[in-house]
Design a protein around this motif. Structure first.
Motif, PDB file in Angstrom:
ATOM      1  N   VAL A 127      -6.033 -11.183 -63.614  1.00 25.81           N
ATOM      2  CA  VAL A 127      -6.397 -10.843 -62.236  1.00 25.81           C
ATOM      3  C   VAL A 127      -5.514 -11.634 -61.281  1.00 25.81           C
ATOM      4  N   THR A 128      -5.025 -10.949 -60.244  1.00 21.48           N
ATOM      5  CA  THR A 128      -4.206 -11.604 -59.221  1.00 21.48           C
ATOM      6  C   THR A 128      -4.790 -11.325 -57.848  1.00 21.48           C
ATOM      7  N   LEU A 129      -5.076 -12.405 -57.118  1.00 21.77           N
ATOM      8  CA  LEU A 129      -5.560 -12.315 -55.742  1.00 21.77           C
ATOM      9  C   LEU A 129      -4.499 -12.952 -54.851  1.00 21.77           C
ATOM     10  N   GLU A 130      -4.192 -12.292 -53.760  1.00 29.28           N
ATOM     11  CA  GLU A 130      -3.197 -12.794 -52.815  1.00 29.28           C
ATOM     12  C   GLU A 130      -3.912 -13.178 -51.515  1.00 29.28           C
ATOM     13  N   TYR A 131      -3.990 -14.462 -51.273  1.00 30.05           N
ATOM     14  CA  TYR A 131      -4.629 -14.964 -50.056  1.00 30.05           C
ATOM     15  C   TYR A 131      -3.604 -14.981 -48.931  1.00 30.05           C
ATOM     16  N   ARG A 132      -3.882 -14.254 -47.858  1.00 32.49           N
ATOM     17  CA  ARG A 132      -3.025 -14.232 -46.670  1.00 32.49           C
ATOM     18  C   ARG A 132      -3.540 -15.299 -45.720  1.00 32.49           C
ATOM     19  N   MET A 133      -2.677 -16.240 -45.397  1.00 32.24           N
ATOM     20  CA  MET A 133      -3.063 -17.404 -44.615  1.00 32.24           C
ATOM     21  C   MET A 133      -2.511 -17.317 -43.194  1.00 32.24           C
ATOM     22  N   VAL A 134      -3.273 -17.858 -42.243  1.00 29.68           N
ATOM     23  CA  VAL A 134      -2.848 -17.920 -40.848  1.00 29.68           C
ATOM     24  C   VAL A 134      -3.029 -19.354 -40.384  1.00 29.68           C
ATOM     25  N   ARG A 135      -2.042 -19.833 -39.668  1.00 30.84           N
ATOM     26  CA  ARG A 135      -2.138 -21.197 -39.138  1.00 30.84           C
ATOM     27  C   ARG A 135      -2.539 -21.134 -37.681  1.00 30.84           C
ATOM     28  N   ARG A 136      -3.602 -21.848 -37.355  1.00 32.81           N
ATOM     29  CA  ARG A 136      -4.070 -21.968 -35.967  1.00 32.81           C
ATOM     30  C   ARG A 136      -4.003 -23.436 -35.602  1.00 32.81           C
ATOM     31  N   GLY A 137      -3.009 -23.806 -34.791  1.00 32.90           N
ATOM     32  CA  GLY A 137      -2.805 -25.222 -34.499  1.00 32.90           C
ATOM     33  C   GLY A 137      -2.378 -25.919 -35.774  1.00 32.90           C
ATOM     34  N   ASP A 138      -3.121 -26.947 -36.171  1.00 31.92           N
ATOM     35  CA  ASP A 138      -2.788 -27.660 -37.410  1.00 31.92           C
ATOM     36  C   ASP A 138      -3.717 -27.275 -38.557  1.00 31.92           C
ATOM     37  N   GLN A 139      -4.482 -26.203 -38.391  1.00 33.01           N
ATOM     38  CA  GLN A 139      -5.456 -25.768 -39.401  1.00 33.01           C
ATOM     39  C   GLN A 139      -5.040 -24.436 -40.026  1.00 33.01           C
ATOM     40  N   TRP A 140      -5.164 -24.328 -41.338  1.00 35.71           N
ATOM     41  CA  TRP A 140      -4.945 -23.070 -42.048  1.00 35.71           C
ATOM     42  C   TRP A 140      -6.272 -22.373 -42.269  1.00 35.71           C
ATOM     43  N   ARG A 141      -6.268 -21.044 -42.173  1.00 34.12           N
ATOM     44  CA  ARG A 141      -7.452 -20.235 -42.457  1.00 34.12           C
ATOM     45  C   ARG A 141      -7.022 -19.019 -43.269  1.00 34.12           C
ATOM     46  N   ASP A 143      -6.957 -15.244 -43.774  1.00 29.54           N
ATOM     47  CA  ASP A 143      -7.066 -14.072 -42.904  1.00 29.54           C
ATOM     48  C   ASP A 143      -7.393 -12.812 -43.694  1.00 29.54           C
ATOM     49  N   ASP A 144      -7.063 -12.813 -44.975  1.00 36.34           N
ATOM     50  CA  ASP A 144      -7.347 -11.648 -45.807  1.00 36.34           C
ATOM     51  C   ASP A 144      -7.114 -12.022 -47.266  1.00 36.34           C
ATOM     52  N   ILE A 145      -7.675 -11.227 -48.157  1.00 34.26           N
ATOM     53  CA  ILE A 145      -7.422 -11.356 -49.590  1.00 34.26           C
ATOM     54  C   ILE A 145      -7.038  -9.974 -50.095  1.00 34.26           C
ATOM     55  N   LYS A 146      -5.891  -9.894 -50.751  1.00 36.81           N
ATOM     56  CA  LYS A 146      -5.458  -8.630 -51.351  1.00 36.81           C
ATOM     57  C   LYS A 146      -5.709  -8.710 -52.850  1.00 36.81           C
ATOM     58  N   TYR A 147      -6.249  -7.632 -53.385  1.00 38.46           N
ATOM     59  CA  TYR A 147      -6.622  -7.559 -54.795  1.00 38.46           C
ATOM     60  C   TYR A 147      -5.596  -6.708 -55.526  1.00 38.46           C
ATOM     61  N   HIS A 148      -4.647  -7.344 -56.190  1.00 39.71           N
ATOM     62  CA  HIS A 148      -3.549  -6.642 -56.851  1.00 39.71           C
ATOM     63  C   HIS A 148      -4.040  -5.706 -57.943  1.00 39.71           C
ATOM     64  N   ASN A 149      -5.143  -6.028 -58.591  1.00 41.88           N
ATOM     65  CA  ASN A 149      -5.654  -5.182 -59.670  1.00 41.88           C
ATOM     66  C   ASN A 149      -6.357  -3.929 -59.140  1.00 41.88           C
ATOM     67  N   TRP A 150      -6.566  -3.870 -57.840  1.00 43.31           N
ATOM     68  CA  TRP A 150      -7.221  -2.718 -57.213  1.00 43.31           C
ATOM     69  C   TRP A 150      -6.265  -2.039 -56.257  1.00 43.31           C
ATOM     70  N   GLN A 151      -5.076  -1.748 -56.702  1.00 42.63           N
ATOM     71  CA  GLN A 151      -4.050  -1.116 -55.878  1.00 42.63           C
ATOM     72  C   GLN A 151      -3.875  -1.834 -54.550  1.00 42.63           C
ATOM     73  N   LYS A 152      -3.904  -3.166 -54.614  1.00 44.69           N
ATOM     74  CA  LYS A 152      -3.734  -4.049 -53.460  1.00 44.69           C
ATOM     75  C   LYS A 152      -4.750  -3.788 -52.355  1.00 44.69           C
ATOM     76  N   ALA A 153      -5.974  -3.425 -52.759  1.00 43.64           N
ATOM     77  CA  ALA A 153      -7.051  -3.287 -51.781  1.00 43.64           C
ATOM     78  C   ALA A 153      -7.215  -4.618 -51.063  1.00 43.64           C
ATOM     79  N   SER A 154      -7.715  -4.569 -49.849  1.00 38.79           N
ATOM     80  CA  SER A 154      -7.829  -5.759 -49.026  1.00 38.79           C
ATOM     81  C   SER A 154      -9.291  -6.025 -48.663  1.00 38.79           C
TER      82      SER A 154
END
Length: 168
Positions: A127-141, A143-154
């Motif tokens: 299983v591969t999950l791709e965490y999409r990260m966003v930086r706000r100031g000095d903090q990371w959050r 923003d989304d998770i893409k599921y590669h095993n599900w045709q890159k569903a988000s």
């Protein structure tokens, strides 16, 4: 003693901004798994606390962007009012209704992307999950998770749908 301090100082200065950014975004995802991976080994939350999807807004905002937090909270409210599955019928950290993982690895693939890879113990599926990260100031959050095993569903895509008929 001063020599040791100089070496540590030099080592800290030799880390590139990209490496520091990758470490920070990766650290947030590692912290998420460190805090909630118990869901993959225990059927009871009693010794551990609430599962991620039942957490309050203040806790969710430690990990997720305001937009993704709002979508997760909307799904929580839907589940509470209907007592049924709404948009999210699985654990987003494990891409499964029955969380389980072996050989879990978390690695940066750029300052704004963190990959989580593991194997389902029951069937050996990778299983591969791709965490999409966003930086706000000095903090990371997250923003989304893409599921590669599900045709890159988000995760964001799934949560953005209106719940099925009969649900608020």
């Amino acid at each position: 003693m001063q020599h040791g301090v100089a070496v540590v100082g030099f080592a800290l200065l030799s880390i590139s901004p990209v490496q520091a950014a990758q470490r920070s975004s990766t650290s947030l995802v590692r912290d998420l798994y460190r805090t909630y991976a118990w869901q993959a080994i225990s059927a009871s939350d009693a010794p551990f606390g609430k599962p991620l999807l039942q957490e309050k807004e203040t806790v969710l905002r430690r990990y997720f962007t305001p937009e993704l937090t709002s979508l997760l909270l909307a799904d929580q409210r839907c589940v509470a009012s209907t007592r049924e599955v709404c948009n999210l019928g699985f654990d987003p950290m494990f891409a499964s209704q029955d969380p389980a993982a072996s050989d879990l690895a978390i690695r940066p693939t750029g300052s704004q992307t963190v990959m989580v890879e593991f194997t389902y113990p029951s069937n050996g599926e990778k299983v591969t999950l791709e965490y999409r990260m966003v930086r706000r100031g000095d903090q990371w959050r997250i923003d989304d998770i893409k599921y590669h095993n599900w045709q890159k569903a988000s995760l964001k895509q799934m949560l953005s749908h209106k719940p099925a008929r009969g649900q608020p």
